[in-house]
Design a protein around this motif. Structure first.
Motif, PDB file in Angstrom:
ATOM      1  N   ALA A  32     -31.848  -7.398 -13.401  1.00  0.00           N
ATOM      2  CA  ALA A  32     -32.377  -6.724 -12.576  1.00  0.00           C
ATOM      3  C   ALA A  32     -32.702  -5.242 -12.822  1.00  0.00           C
ATOM      4  O   ALA A  32     -33.497  -4.645 -12.168  1.00  0.00           O
ATOM      5  N   ALA A  36     -36.154  -3.179 -12.568  1.00  0.00           N
ATOM      6  CA  ALA A  36     -35.954  -1.765 -11.889  1.00  0.00           C
ATOM      7  C   ALA A  36     -36.729  -0.546 -12.609  1.00  0.00           C
ATOM      8  O   ALA A  36     -37.309   0.239 -12.216  1.00  0.00           O
ATOM      9  N   TRP A  46     -43.921  -4.147  -4.448  1.00  0.00           N
ATOM     10  CA  TRP A  46     -42.684  -4.841  -4.220  1.00  0.00           C
ATOM     11  C   TRP A  46     -42.058  -5.335  -5.642  1.00  0.00           C
ATOM     12  O   TRP A  46     -43.143  -5.896  -6.747  1.00  0.00           O
ATOM     13  N   GLU A  48     -38.966  -7.761  -7.659  1.00  0.00           N
ATOM     14  CA  GLU A  48     -37.385  -8.655  -7.326  1.00  0.00           C
ATOM     15  C   GLU A  48     -36.231  -7.625  -7.554  1.00  0.00           C
ATOM     16  O   GLU A  48     -36.250  -6.984  -8.479  1.00  0.00           O
ATOM     17  N   LYS A  49     -35.318  -7.964  -6.731  1.00  0.00           N
ATOM     18  CA  LYS A  49     -34.083  -7.398  -6.727  1.00  0.00           C
ATOM     19  C   LYS A  49     -32.869  -8.433  -6.970  1.00  0.00           C
ATOM     20  O   LYS A  49     -33.287  -9.617  -7.361  1.00  0.00           O
ATOM     21  N   ARG A  50     -31.737  -7.859  -7.298  1.00  0.00           N
ATOM     22  CA  ARG A  50     -30.658  -8.712  -7.715  1.00  0.00           C
ATOM     23  C   ARG A  50     -30.448 -10.241  -6.964  1.00  0.00           C
ATOM     24  O   ARG A  50     -30.511 -11.099  -7.413  1.00  0.00           O
ATOM     25  N   ASP A  52     -32.848 -11.508  -5.378  1.00  0.00           N
ATOM     26  CA  ASP A  52     -33.768 -12.426  -5.496  1.00  0.00           C
ATOM     27  C   ASP A  52     -33.280 -13.317  -6.959  1.00  0.00           C
ATOM     28  O   ASP A  52     -33.675 -14.436  -6.727  1.00  0.00           O
ATOM     29  N   THR A 228     -33.560  -9.347   1.688  1.00  0.00           N
ATOM     30  CA  THR A 228     -33.996  -8.397   2.776  1.00  0.00           C
ATOM     31  C   THR A 228     -34.580  -8.972   4.121  1.00  0.00           C
ATOM     32  O   THR A 228     -35.211  -8.406   4.856  1.00  0.00           O
ATOM     33  N   ASP A 254     -36.781  -3.771   3.093  1.00  0.00           N
ATOM     34  CA  ASP A 254     -36.068  -3.457   1.979  1.00  0.00           C
ATOM     35  C   ASP A 254     -35.595  -2.054   2.056  1.00  0.00           C
ATOM     36  O   ASP A 254     -36.689  -1.114   1.750  1.00  0.00           O
ATOM     37  N   ASP A 256     -34.293  -0.071  -0.398  1.00  0.00           N
ATOM     38  CA  ASP A 256     -34.596   0.646  -1.548  1.00  0.00           C
ATOM     39  C   ASP A 256     -36.024   0.931  -1.686  1.00  0.00           C
ATOM     40  O   ASP A 256     -36.290   1.807  -2.235  1.00  0.00           O
TER      41      ASP A 256
END
Length: 336
Positions: A32, A36, A46, A48-50, A52, A228, A254, A256
């Motif tokens: 992640a 980021a 968009w 991917e986050k942790r 996802d 999200t 989201d 973030d």
């Protein structure tokens, strides 16, 4: 349904300067963090986050051992990643990847792309051997128009664009539309008792949409349980007599992204109306309801993405509801 394949051929460590292996749950923060760092430089709409990534690693249809790839430097920091995804009976696979900005222009993106293509070939071979599909191997990759470096990479490997999509925004500061539902229809906030019937309605509504495949219970669970997802901002229209799902609107938010982009947006992940109920302004009513939910939740913008060649006339619908294009993306494809 699980998938077994021959052990994957990794990119060359000497040529790339990275050690390669599949991703595991122990890699979540490292992985992640890579995404980021890349997003902070490339500014995608968009990323991917942790949460996802947890879903990706939990997939039984796309086991991480054969569907994910991490490139680690000598200190163990993730500097590149790639993955593929395919439904066993589907006629295409999709690819996702990124390379740490400090490690770009070293041929690593090409190495990941070659790995993805080889894994797609193996996946199609395994699915054909299992009797799932006889389709020729095909991979699709999505990029945003602003990312010219990615386009150059894909063009150099023989990819071509096959579809364009528009990200559209609708400011919530403007007067909101009033679109009442017709007789015999009722609106409900999404709740777990509706999950399965909405999945079935989605598969019906999207039968005529380009690139769409039926979603089974696992893939739908990933959609519904996406980190999200905001069920309180999502809604379903039901036939009052039968209880049948006529249409639905699934929203995500989201926080973030709100910090990164400077505004809060309610994003319509999916909007669908079943064929038997089309022509009754259900989509417009769902969007108008979504705008009010977003406004009450303190958001600034309603947003969504639409296929520029959508056969149901969705682009015109959104323009009529006050949405305007703000960004474009494209789908690239290569037959293998």
């Amino acid at each position: 349904m699980s998938f077994e394949a021959p052990s994957q051929a990794m990119p060359d460590a000497d040529a790339t300067g990275l050690q390669w292996r599949p991703a595991t749950m122990d890699d979540l923060d490292n992985w992640a963090g890579l995404i980021a760092r890349t997003a902070a430089v490339e500014h995608p709409a968009w990323h991917e986050k942790r949460g996802d990534l947890v879903h990706i690693l939990e997939s039984s249809k796309n086991p991480p051992r054969t569907s994910t790839l991490l490139g680690l430097d000598s200190g163990g920091m993730a500097r590149a990643y790639g993955r593929i995804s395919k439904n066993p009976r589907g006629d295409k696979a999709t690819g996702m990847a990124c390379v740490d900005p400090e490690w770009q222009q070293r041929g690593i993106g090409s190495a990941v792309l070659v790995w993805q293509e080889e894994q797609v070939r193996r996946r199609f071979q395994a699915d054909e051997a299992a009797g799932h599909t006889t389709a020729p191997p095909r991979i699709r990759i999505q990029t945003e128009e602003q990312h010219e470096q990615q386009a150059t990479l894909l063009l150099g490997h023989g990819y071509g664009t096959v579809r364009w999509f528009n990200e559209m925004h609708r400011p919530l500061s403007a007067s909101l539309p009033e679109v009442p539902l017709g007789a015999g229809l009722e609106l409900r906030t999404l709740d777990p008792t509706l999950f399965e019937s909405v999945r079935q309605a989605h598969n019906d509504a999207f039968r005529d949409h380009w690139g769409s495949e039926p979603r089974d219970e696992e893939s739908w669970r990933f959609t519904i349980e996406e980190p999200t997802a905001r069920h309180d901002l999502s809604a379903v229209v039901l036939d009052s007599d039968t209880g049948e799902v006529a249409g639905y609107q699934l929203t995500s938010f989201d926080p973030d992204a709100a910090s990164d982009r400077g505004f809060k947006e309610g994003y319509t992940e999916l909007l669908g109306v079943r064929r038997a109920f089309r022509g009754r302004r259900i989509a417009q009513a769902l969007l108008a309801d979504a705008m009010r939910r977003y406004t009450d939740a303190g958001m600034d913008v309603a947003s969504l993405d639409v296929d520029s060649a959508n056969p149901t006339g969705a682009l015109e619908l959104y323009l009529g509801m006050g949405y305007a294009p703000v960004n474009r993306s494209m789908t690239w494809e290569k037959m293998l």
